[in-house]
Design a protein around this motif. Structure first.
Motif, PDB file in Angstrom:
ATOM      1  N   GLY A   1      -4.138  -3.429   5.727  1.00  0.00           N
ATOM      2  CA  GLY A   1      -3.568  -1.926   6.752  1.00  0.00           C
ATOM      3  C   GLY A   1      -4.752  -0.896   6.892  1.00  0.00           C
ATOM      4  N   CYS A   2      -4.837  -0.245   6.155  1.00  0.00           N
ATOM      5  CA  CYS A   2      -5.267   1.646   6.445  1.00  0.00           C
ATOM      6  C   CYS A   2      -6.656   1.560   5.717  1.00  0.00           C
ATOM      7  CB  CYS A   2      -4.804   2.543   5.690  1.00  0.00           C
ATOM      8  SG  CYS A   2      -4.711   2.870   3.724  1.00  0.00           S
TER       9      CYS A   2
ATOM     10  N   CYS B   1       1.238  -1.411   0.045  1.00  0.00           N
ATOM     11  CA  CYS B   1      -0.287   0.305  -0.513  1.00  0.00           C
ATOM     12  C   CYS B   1       1.301   1.371   0.205  1.00  0.00           C
ATOM     13  CB  CYS B   1      -0.815  -0.211   1.684  1.00  0.00           C
ATOM     14  SG  CYS B   1      -1.663   1.996   1.540  1.00  0.00           S
TER      15      CYS B   1
ATOM     16  N   TYR C   1       0.244   3.992   0.626  1.00  0.00           N
ATOM     17  CA  TYR C   1       0.044   5.113   1.504  1.00  0.00           C
ATOM     18  C   TYR C   1       0.609   4.835   3.149  1.00  0.00           C
ATOM     19  CZ  TYR C   1      -3.442   6.549  -1.637  1.00  0.00           C
ATOM     20  OH  TYR C   1      -3.792   7.173  -2.589  1.00  0.00           O
ATOM     21  N   CYS C   2       0.343   3.155   3.422  1.00  0.00           N
ATOM     22  CA  CYS C   2       0.885   2.566   5.026  1.00  0.00           C
ATOM     23  C   CYS C   2       1.447   1.702   5.188  1.00  0.00           C
ATOM     24  CB  CYS C   2      -0.680   2.294   5.945  1.00  0.00           C
ATOM     25  SG  CYS C   2      -0.673   1.101   5.146  1.00  0.00           S
TER      26      CYS C   2
ATOM     27  N   CYS D   1      -6.533  -1.692   0.559  1.00  0.00           N
ATOM     28  CA  CYS D   1      -5.609  -1.785   2.053  1.00  0.00           C
ATOM     29  C   CYS D   1      -6.371  -2.879   2.508  1.00  0.00           C
ATOM     30  CB  CYS D   1      -4.866  -0.619   2.019  1.00  0.00           C
ATOM     31  SG  CYS D   1      -3.790  -0.767   3.338  1.00  0.00           S
TER      32      CYS D   1
HETATM   33 ZN    ZN Z   1      -3.058   1.006   3.360  1.00  0.00          ZN
END
Ligand code: ZN
Length: 704
Positions: A165-166, A150, A152-153, A162
């Motif tokens: 995760g996020c 991902c 973003y995270c 995701c």
């Molecule tokens: Zn994520």
């Protein structure tokens, strides 16, 4: 602007999130459907005209991937599961007015119509993007065909979500280090032309929409974060065979850089046609009963009260993309979104591949009344809270509340009234009891307007508890000889309370309340009456009642737990020979495909750069809103660290404090779901087995 309270004089539609037609249902899946059914029945109790619809989600890569594994066509594969769901839901009293599927003609047509309108209204454009591609297999890798990191995270994520995760929706091309989930090959990015829905143009609208949106707090608050930043447009086509074709004559072409395809394979992204099934299913209902009974078009296009009941992993789809799509296609908007929390089994996640589940069929085969499970799922926590299922807790709640409170009150009152008076004694309802029943109706009405199925159930159970106290305090059995008039009065009140309970508890326990309704001599079906019937006079004569619920003996719990443990063990031993569908990456535990060893060696200095310490977990709790993440407090000798780990479903968090773990202490800090993570707890495999020490290493000691 706030909405008018229920009941309104407009038609309401309650929908349930579509189940992916790709595997057996367990009781965790049932939570949303039971919740939607209870809510629909409760609305109708208020006199609200309501259609209850859903359908199976036939498209998308989860179905395509599993069909491929099973060696059948996606259509054949999905239809079989669709038929199973269609049969299973009513067995739990979940009675849809229409249950369709996304591949049926109505939905294909409605989807094309809506997408065409979006296009005509200028909300769709073409763009060249980079999509994941498996060069060895010469195949595009949309959504779940690709896995990676991902952006973003940093968690491992699927192509479009995701999920570990996020929780963000990911657009094609966003995932880093992509690899094919079919072959394990590293994927390339290639250019291809796709259609985009201009979600960004709806930013102001969505912000106002969220101000109006009702439902559970998670569904109203979480989307704020998503729409406050820059709202990105949404790729609505995919390069695959299985799905609904993009509706216009002119097929989007792939770019010249790509040899992949001729473009004829582009279908709509599954999240376009899936929510449209809500509309299609309502349409099918109207086609069956007539527009004078239920007008789908009025409900969806004019002023209907639309309530979406979903799992909380799809909040973004229902509060951002879907309302924007409806708006862009000249439809109305949802009034409310109710998003249910997560469900665990004995403190850990359900795992279909490890057979760690209580299956829907299995529950029924054990001979339990579906109403018992409905009661548990609807009232064991608020709708948006996480709920844990255990047979022990199930037994407790059945024995104490259903048998001890509701069943006990109804049986002793009605039996006594039957024996002494042959039915309802000839007396007027006392004002004390009338007031109490009116209060229960008010609580029930408030619960519906508050989107709380738990409070709706509690209103009825509290009324039964009042009835129990009332009969206990007044002891009509002692009054029969001394003061027959007073005895008649008390029992008259009790029969009324029993009747009111049958009416108010019917949404949660439809089967047993139908019996209770006929025990008090009610006419017709309890499901055809509204809350006013709680105060209408009970029948002067009725038959001898029987008991509504049966106690569950303790041995049954032991037996059921043993069965579950045996099954999980067998699944672990039997490795991956079942090939059964899987509802998530994390629970694919049995026979892992081992990754090849890294070809490159590192020097000892590089190893020494990793500051790994022995730690002791001091505290572990789930992160609200994140299905898989837990917040750990770990003592690493030198200091205490807060670390976020993706282990919520895989471990019993309460049992973790005191556990020794290995912590990578000098990993850079990150923020996951708004919680700061300072270090990493090392774990192995899909089940996140925690690394620990053998021997007496104390917190803070370095790993060498
Ligand atoms: Zn994520």
């Amino acid at each position: 602007m706030s909405h008018e309270e229920f009941p309104t004089d407009r038609p309401a539609v309650v929908t349930c999130g579509l189940p992916y037609a790709n595997g057996d249902l367990h009781i965790g899946h049932l939570r949303t459907y039971v919740g939607g059914d209870v809510y629909t029945r409760a609305l109708r109790k208020l006199g609200q005209e309501t259609a209850f619809v859903s359908g199976s989600d036939m498209h998308g890569t989860p179905v395509a991937v599993n069909a491929e594994e099973a060696g059948v066509s996606p259509e054949e594969f999905a239809l079989e599961w669709h038929e199973t769901y269609e049969e299973t839901f009513p067995k739990f009293g979940v009675e849809f007015d229409n249950y369709g599927h996304t591949h049926d003609e109505t939905n294909v047509e409605t989807t094309k119509e809506i997408v065409r309108t979006l296009d005509e209204n200028g909300h769709v454009y073409e763009k060249e993007i980079m999509v994941a591609y498996d060069p060895a297999e010469d195949q595009s890798l949309p959504d779940r065909y690709v896995e990676g990191t991902c952006p973003y995270c940093g968690a491992t994520a699927r192509g479009d979500e995701c999920d570990e995760g996020c929780g963000r929706h990911l657009e094609p091309g966003e995932i880093e280090d992509p690899r094919s989930t079919i072959t394990g090959n590293p994927a390339e990015y290639r250019e291809q032309t796709h259609k985009f829905f201009r979600v960004s143009a709806f930013q102001d609208y969505l912000s106002e929409f969220l101000d109006r949106l009702e439902g559970t707090a998670n569904a109203r608050n979480q989307p704020r974060e998503w729409i406050e930043g820059e709202l990105r447009d949404w790729c609505i086509t995919r390069d695959m065979d299985w799905g609904i074709d993009y509706p216009d004559g002119e097929e989007p072409r792939s770019s010249e850089n790509t040899e992949s395809g001729d473009g004829s394979d582009l279908v709509l992204y599954v999240w376009v046609d899936a929510p449209i099934e809500y509309v299609s299913s309502t349409k099918q209902y109207t086609e069956r009963v007539g527009a004078d009974v239920f007008d789908w078009e009025g409900a969806w296009k004019d002023d209907g009260d639309i309530v979406h009941v979903i799992g909380r992993d799809i909040i973004q789809h229902h509060t951002v993309f879907w309302p924007a799509m409806l708006r862009g296609a000249d439809y109305g908007e949802p009034r409310a979104v109710m998003a249910s929390g997560f469900i665990t089994l004995n403190g850990k996640g359900f795992s279909t591949s490890r057979n760690r589940a209580v299956w829907a069929d299995e529950y029924l085969d054990e001979g339990f009344d579906p109403d018992l499970l409905r009661y548990y799922l609807a009232t064991n926590g608020g709708f948006q809270q996480d709920v844990d299922f255990s047979w022990e807790r199930f037994r407790e709640r059945v024995n104490n509340e259903l048998v001890g409170t509701v069943g006990n009150f109804a049986y002793r009152s009605l039996l006594f009234a039957y024996r002494e008076f042959g039915g309802t004694p000839d007396a007027d309802l006392s004002s004390e009891v009338r007031d109490r029943i009116e209060d229960a109706i008010d609580d029930f009405t408030a619960a519906v307007n508050d989107y709380s199925v738990r409070d709706a159930g509690d209103a009825a159970v509290s009324l039964a508890a009042f009835g129990n106290e009332y009969i206990q305090q007044n002891e009509p059995w002692n009054l029969v000889d001394e003061d027959p008039e007073r005895a008649a009065q008390v029992l008259r009140d009790c029969v009324q309370v029993a009747k009111a309970v049958s009416v108010l508890f019917a949404p949660v326990a439809p089967g047993t309340c139908e019996r209770l309704w006929s025990q008090v001599g009610g006419d017709g079906s309890v499901h055809d009456v509204t809350v006013e019937a709680a105060l209408s006079p009970p029948a002067a004569e009725f038959d001898e009642p029987d008991e509504l619920y049966e106690k569950i003996p303790e041995e049954r719990v032991e037996e059921l737990n043993a069965k579950l443990a045996e099954r999980v063990e067998a699944a672990d031993d039997g490795a991956a020979d079942d090939g059964a569908a899987d509802d998530g990456a994390a629970d694919d535990g049995a026979a892992p495909d081992l990754e090849p060893l890294e070809p490159d060696r590192i020097g000892f200095e590089e190893f020494q750069d990793l500051d790994m310490r022995v730690g002791e977990i001091l505290d572990a709790e789930g992160i609200e809103g994140a299905d898989k993440l837990a917040r750990l407090v770990v003592d690493i000798g030198v200091e205490e660290r807060q670390i976020v780990a993706g282990i919520k479903q895989l471990h019993d968090l309460d049992s973790l404090p005191g556990t020794r773990v290995i912590v990578l202490a000098n990993l850079e800090q990150a923020e996951l779901f708004g919680v700061e993570s300072n270090g990493m707890v090392l774990a192995a495999g899909d089940e996140a087995a925690l690394l620990t020490t053998v021997g007496d290493a104390v917190p803070g000691e370095r790993v060498r």
